[in-house]
Structure formats: structure tokens, C-alpha cells
Design a protein around this motif. Structure first.
Motif, PDB file in Angstrom:
ATOM      1  N   ASP A 189       9.950  -5.259  12.479  1.00 23.46           N
ATOM      2  CA  ASP A 189       8.760  -5.346  11.553  1.00 23.46           C
ATOM      3  C   ASP A 189       7.517  -5.485  12.227  1.00 23.46           C
ATOM      4  N   HIS A 209       7.174  -2.249   8.676  1.00 27.47           N
ATOM      5  CA  HIS A 209       5.909  -2.541   7.917  1.00 27.47           C
ATOM      6  C   HIS A 209       4.999  -1.600   8.256  1.00 27.47           C
ATOM      7  N   LEU A 212       5.018   1.448   6.303  1.00 25.65           N
ATOM      8  CA  LEU A 212       4.555   1.087   5.038  1.00 25.65           C
ATOM      9  C   LEU A 212       3.063   1.313   4.954  1.00 25.65           C
ATOM     10  N   GLN A 213       2.409   0.556   5.981  1.00 23.41           N
ATOM     11  CA  GLN A 213       1.047   0.721   6.022  1.00 23.41           C
ATOM     12  C   GLN A 213       0.359   2.103   6.013  1.00 23.41           C
ATOM     13  N   ARG A 216       0.597   3.415   2.701  1.00 19.34           N
ATOM     14  CA  ARG A 216      -0.431   2.835   1.689  1.00 19.34           C
ATOM     15  C   ARG A 216       0.533   2.216   0.929  1.00 19.34           C
ATOM     16  N   LEU A 217       1.566   1.508   1.159  1.00 23.10           N
ATOM     17  CA  LEU A 217       2.481   0.980   0.404  1.00 23.10           C
ATOM     18  C   LEU A 217       2.686  -0.720   0.880  1.00 23.10           C
ATOM     19  N   GLU A 218       3.226  -1.303  -0.284  1.00 21.94           N
ATOM     20  CA  GLU A 218       3.442  -2.996   0.116  1.00 21.94           C
ATOM     21  C   GLU A 218       4.957  -3.380  -0.024  1.00 21.94           C
ATOM     22  N   ASP A 219       5.739  -2.512  -0.547  1.00 22.62           N
ATOM     23  CA  ASP A 219       7.175  -2.887  -0.694  1.00 22.62           C
ATOM     24  C   ASP A 219       7.907  -1.595  -0.018  1.00 22.62           C
TER      25      ASP A 219
END
Length: 645
Positions: A189, A209, A212-213, A216-219
Motif C-alpha cells: 500500500d 492505494h 486507486l489514485q 480516481r477511486l477511494e475504495d
């Protein structure tokens, strides 16, 4: 009847032992961890009829035991870690074997208040080891009466010890696995690159992580379980499929490769973003898994720009830090330094190139900073370059910058010092050490204000004032063909000769006091004036290292002087051995051996005058004005024999 009676007693004894072992197993079989140890030590104290029992982890870094369960005199003691030193547990840990004190334990550990207050008389302990043989803990029993001299006691203690050791090893292994998993999670992560893992059906199983960035996602739940076709363009999917086919066919020597063409991802808003990527295969052929490591190219470009900006800021901050010790003016009132500062005043507010001449350590950089401070460029940058400290093959790049790929290791565009200094001043220290090929390019900058970075044909123009410095005789270097004559005359527009410290008389004391104050403030020490008996020595010393040597010696004195006066511990052997006012004019020049003999005689006379007392009031070290440690070192190196009283 007697034989039958003995047989019955034996059977009864076996039945009792079996029942006891069964009780041990039943008492601990349903528990794990600390609950297991609490059951075990309480059962152990009961079975052996002792006052208490203890199980503890061993912490080797701090040599302490941390109890997991401590039962004593019918109650649980608070599990507080304690040092093994001064306890019977120390022998168990350090010797790594069973240790027993059957009686009068306080006689062996008279300083141990715990044993005395608890009224304990005996102790038995054994260590636990992990699978690699390292001691990880121990088991112990304490009693307020002597240990019975019977095999049953030790046999039962060993049984409990084996049970406790097995559980301790299980716990340690479990903790190690958890820590390893936590480390891998932090690495996964915490990676700056995006990482996703997918299976042979292209289903994403893991996403870190950073990935995801990029999307453009958070979950992670929004991507894990989906197929990679959702997050990449069709062309990128084709590239990935081609690599996986190469993996399956074995056409790649290793199941990992860099995707040279790059990939294009699609974020959660449907926007494309360019990626650099590597793809690797794990698992086995039947159930393979694939890991895609991605780097956002746009973010990489922005990072490179940020790095270049930070490099510039770092250069400027470093210059500011290096100037902290400067007062903003030249310290000194001697005729020699006044002549140099007068020339500085004349040239500072012009645009003329200045050449600072003088020995190493005289303060050429201080003069350069003062020229810049008094010039019209004072609000712009002052960039310092030590020409002698740059590897020969990197000098041109350091001066003028380079493009990406200009040479091996040039992985990014870099601005040179002249571009960084544009609009301000550049100080070229030790300019006499420049290679001839760089001298030609430097001349072009001085004459025309332009240069080309290494690997580029694009011309850059700069407006930079040049201050150069050297401790070499450049005219001699010109005659030897080591320095360009045209560059010499271009630099030598306004030369300033900075005098050596030995020619500055009482300026030495002014500088010494300044360094004493600034170093005391920097080091959090109290300011101390220089002891009177040292002042004349400082003035008379030849100072081969000039101001830099004086600064270092005073800083050392600020740290080591024990009383209210500053007593610099310097190697003033010439001054100590032969006072200046006693040296006749035209005295013969001594060889190094003769000077050493003279110094040995001087030390011996001082020792004899002080009855061979080396330190303290009225000692030879005080008479010679040096630290006792220094005097002892000189006595040893010169093989001076001290008489035995």
C-alpha cells in the motif's frame, strides 16, 4: 502378602502419576496464549506445591524478561518487565540451561529485595528456545521452602516446561507471520507505483492505494473483482494479452517484462492516462497470477519538474546555511586585511569579474559573499561551485547542465550552475583546477554570456557575474600549459590578494573571540574569553590552515575547556618548544628530528619541574598549556620514561 502389597502400592503410585499428567493436560488443553500460561503456572505451582510460578518472554535487546503469567502466594502479580541482572533468571538466560538454587536463595542474591520481601528460599528455572536456537523466554518456580530432593519434582517441572515451550514457540511463530504480513501490506500500500494483481481470467484480485489514485477511486472494492478490460484501452489489453501469450509459450527467459510501448489506462471518470508498466507472472502454470506495476507518466513528468525545482531550492538553501557563520563583513583591523577590504569596497558594486587570490583557508568565500552582498545583485542568487570537488568528467555538466541521455546515468534533464545563477553571482572556487576543455567553454560564457548544455545544440544566454578564487599561481600554470592564457586575463580583471592569517597580527584574537561567541551560541555553551596565557601563543603560531584552522581549534576549545576561560588545545609545538622572544635572529634551521628532540627535552624539563605530575594544579600539562591527554600521548610517542616512585 508383602509382595502383593508392594505391587498394589506400585499400581497405586502409577495410577496417581497418570491422573496427575491427565490433570496437567486437561488444565491447559483448552487454552492458548496468555490464558494458557495463566492456567499452566497456576497448575504448576499446585502440582509441585510451590509458592509460585512464572512464564516470561525474553527481550534480548534490553536484557529484560516480560512476564506473561506470574502466580505467587495465591494471587496474580502485575506483569511488569524486569532486568535479568541480579536475579536467578540471569543464569538461566545467559547459560541457556536449567538452573536451580535448592535453598537459601537470598544468600546468593543479597541485593534482590523482591526475593527477601516475598520470603522465598528456592528457585528452579529453564529457558525456552525457538527453532533456530535463540532463547525466547523461560519458566520458573519459586518456593518459601527448600526444593525436595526427589526425581518426581524435576520430572514434572520438565513436563510443564515442554508444554510451555511449545506454546511459546507457536506464539512467536504466529507473531512473526503477522508482522511479515503487516510489512508486506505496508510495502504494497505504501508503494508509489500502482500495483494490481489479476488471475488468468483477467479478474483483478488486489489493487494498492497508488493504483486507486490513478483510477480516481477511494475504495479498493470498486476495482477488485472487476476485469482489467474495464480499466485499460483495447490496444493496451492487446499488449497485455501478447505478453501473457509469450509467458505461456516460454519465449521469454524470465516471466517478467517491461512493456516498452506503454499502456493507456482509463480512470473512473472515463478519462485516459498514460502509463509506463511492467508485467510479471507468479504462481504455477495451472493457476497463474499476474502482477502489473504501473507508473503514471504525467505524474512522473510533474515529479521531474518538482525535483528540478527542489534541486534549485536545495542549492540556494545550502548556500544560505554555509553563510550562517559569516557576519556580513570582514573581521579584522590589520594593515594587510584593510588593504584587501579596500579593494573589495572599490569593486563590489560594479559588474567586474573578480579574482580572489590566497592560501587555502584564508576566507576567499567570505570575500565572495561580501562582494555579492554589497553589489546590485544582492537580492539575487549567489551560487558556489568548488571546481576541485567535481569529478573531471562531470565538470561540464555541473556548469552547464545536460539533456536526458546525454551520457550514461543522465536519466533526466538537469540545469547547470550557470543557469541556476542567472541574474545573480556565481563563485568559482579553486578555478585553477578546471580541465582545459571546460576552460574554453567558461571563457565563452565570460565573453558572450552563452553556453550549450551537454547533449544539446540549443544555446542558452545568461547574465551572471563571476567571482573566481584560487590558491595556485595561475601565471605559472599558464606557462606550463595547464591554464588558458586568455581565460587568465579574462578572470584577472580585478585581483584581490587575501593575506594569510599569520600576517594579520591581532586580527587572530579578534577572529578567535568571534568564533568563540558564535560557536558557543551554536553548541549551546556559555561564552568564555580566551585565557591570557594562550593569547600570545595564538598570535605567534604560523597557522598553516589559516582562518579555517583557527575556527576549528576554537570550536574544539569551546567544547573541551573546563573552566571560565577558553584554552585552545592546539599543536603549537614550535611555540611551546622554543619561545619566540628567545630565538636569536639567524638561528640555524632545525631538522624534524632535531625539533622532536628539542620538544622531548622541553617536556622532560616540565615534568621534572612538576615532580612528574601530569594533570591537575601545578602539573606539567598546565605548565605546558596542553590537555593532560595530549601530554600523555606525547610522553608515549616520545618514549619518555616516567620514574617509578
Amino acid at each position: 502378602m508383602k509382595p502383593i502389597q508392594r505391587n498394589d502400592e506400585y499400581k497405586n503410585q502409577l495410577s496417581e502419576e497418570n491422573a496427575l499428567l491427565l490433570s496437567i493436560l486437561e488444565g491447559t488443553s483448552h487454552e492458548t496464549g496468555d490464558a494458557f500460561f495463566r492456567s499452566l503456572v497456576k497448575e504448576l505451582a499446585s502440582v509441585l506445591d510451590t509458592s509460585g510460578a512464572l512464564v516470561a518472554d525474553y527481550l534480548p535487546d534490553i536484557k529484560q524478561l516480560r512476564p506473561r503469567a506470574f502466580w505467587l502466594s495465591g494471587e496474580w502479580l502485575e506483569p511488569v518487565a524486569y532486568d535479568i541482572a541480579g536475579t536467578p533468571c540471569q543464569d538461566v538466560i545467559e547459560k541457556g540451561e536449567l538452573f536451580q538454587i535448592p535453598d537459601q536463595i537470598v544468600q546468593f542474591f543479597p541485593q534482590n529485595e523482591f526475593l527477601r520481601q516475598a520470603g522465598l528460599m528456592s528457585y528452579t528455572g529453564k529457558p525456552f528456545r525457538d527453532t533456530e536456537g535463540n532463547i525466547i523466554g523461560h519458566l520458573a518456580v519459586f518456593d518459601s521452602k527448600p526444593i525436595p530432593d526427589e526425581a518426581r519434582f524435576m520430572a514434572l517441572f520438565e513436563i510443564f516446561g515442554a508444554r510451555a515451550a511449545a506454546e511459546m514457540r507457536r506464539i512467536k511463530a504466529e507473531e512473526s507471520v503477522r508482522e511479515r504480513e503487516a510489512q508486506l501490506t505496508r510495502l504494497f500500500d505504501g508503494a508509489m507505483d500502482g500495483i494490481i494483481e489479476f488471475d488468468q481470467d483477467y479478474v483483478i484480485r488486489l489493487a494498492n492505494h497508488s493504483s486507486l489514485q490513478m483510477m480516481r477511486l477511494e475504495d479498493a472494492g470498486a476495482v477488485e473483482g472487476s476485469v482489467i478490460q474495464k480499466w485499460f484501452t483495447p490496444k493496451s489489453i492487446e499488449l497485455i494479452q501478447r505478453v501473457l501469450a509469450d509467458f505461456a509459450a516460454g519465449s521469454l527467459s524470465e516471466r517478467k517484462t517491461w512493456i516498452a510501448e506503454g499502456l493507456t489506462g482509463i480512470d473512473s471518470q472515463g478519462e485516459p492516462f498514460a502509463l509506463e508498466a511492467t508485467l510479471s507472472q507468479g504462481g504455477d502454470q495451472q493457476r497463474p497470477s499476474f502482477t502489473l506495476i504501473m507508473r503514471d507518466v504525467q505524474a512522473l513528468r510533474e515529479a521531474e519538474e518538482k525535483i528540478r525545482s527542489l534541486q534549485l531550492e536545495t542549492e540556494l538553501l545550502r548556500e544560505e546555511l554555509e553563510s550562517i557563520h559569516s557576519t556580513g563583513e570582514i573581521i579584522g583591523q590589520s594593515r594587510a586585511i584593510s588593504a584587501a577590504t579596500q579593494k573589495l569596497n572599490q569593486v563590489a558594486d560594479t559588474q567586474a569579474t573578480v579574482l580572489l587570490l590566497g592560501e587555502t583557508g584564508v576566507g576567499k568565500e567570505v570575500f565572495a559573499r561580501e562582494i555579492h552582498r554589497r553589489s546590485s545583485r544582492k537580492d539575487e542568487k549567489l551560487v558556489t561551485v568548488n571546481c576541485a570537488a567535481i569529478p573531471r568528467d562531470l565538470v561540464e555538466s555541473e556548469f552547464f547542465g545536460h539533456t536526458r541521455g546525454a551520457f550514461t546515468g543522465a536519466t533526466e534533464v538537469r540545469d547547470g550552475r550557470f543557469l541556476i545563477a542567472d541574474g545573480g553571482t556565481i563563485f568559482l572556487d579553486e578555478v585553477g583546477e578546471l580541465p582545459l576543455d571546460v576552460q574554453a567553454k567558461l571563457l565563452r560564457v565570460l565573453q558572450q554570456g552563452e553556453f550549450e548544455p551537454v547533449g544539446s545544440s540549443q544555446m542558452h544566454r545568461v547574465n551572471v557575474r563571476v567571482i573566481a578564487a584560487t590558491n595556485r599561481n595561475l601565471m605559472n600554470a599558464v606557462k606550463k600549459g595547464e591554464f588558458r592564457e586568455d581565460l587568465f586575463y579574462r578572470l584577472n580583471v580585478f585581483p584581490i590578494e587575501i593575506p594569510p592569517l599569520r600576517d594579520r597580527g591581532d586580527d587572530i584574537l579578534l577572529l578567535a573571540d568571534f568564533f568563540a561567541r558564535t560557536n558557543a551560541q551554536k553548541l549551546g555553551k556559555r561564552y568564555k574569553p580566551i585565557a591570557e596565557e594562550y593569547a600570545e601563543r595564538l598570535v605567534q603560531y604560523t597557522w598553516p590552515g589559516n582562518v579555517r584552522e583557527l575556527q576549528n581549534i576554537i570550536e574544539h576549545a569551546v567544547i573541551t575547556s573546563p573552566d571560565d576561560w577558553l584554552r585552545p588545545e592546539v599543536s603549537l609545538e614550535q611555540v611551546q618548544a622554543t619561545p619566540v622572544d628567545e630565538t636569536p635572529t639567524g638561528a640555524p634551521i632545525l631538522t624534524a628530528d632535531e625539533m622532536r628532540d628539542q620538544q622531548r627535552d622541553n617536556i622532560r624539563r616540565a615534568l621534572e619541574a612538576c615532580d612528574w605530575k601530569i594533570s591537575g594544579p601545578g602539573s606539567a600539562s598546565q605548565l605546558l598549556g596542553i590537555q593532560p591527554s595530549t601530554l600523555r600521548s606525547q610522553i608515549k610517542s616520545m618514549a619518555i620514561q616516567i620514574p617509578v616512585s
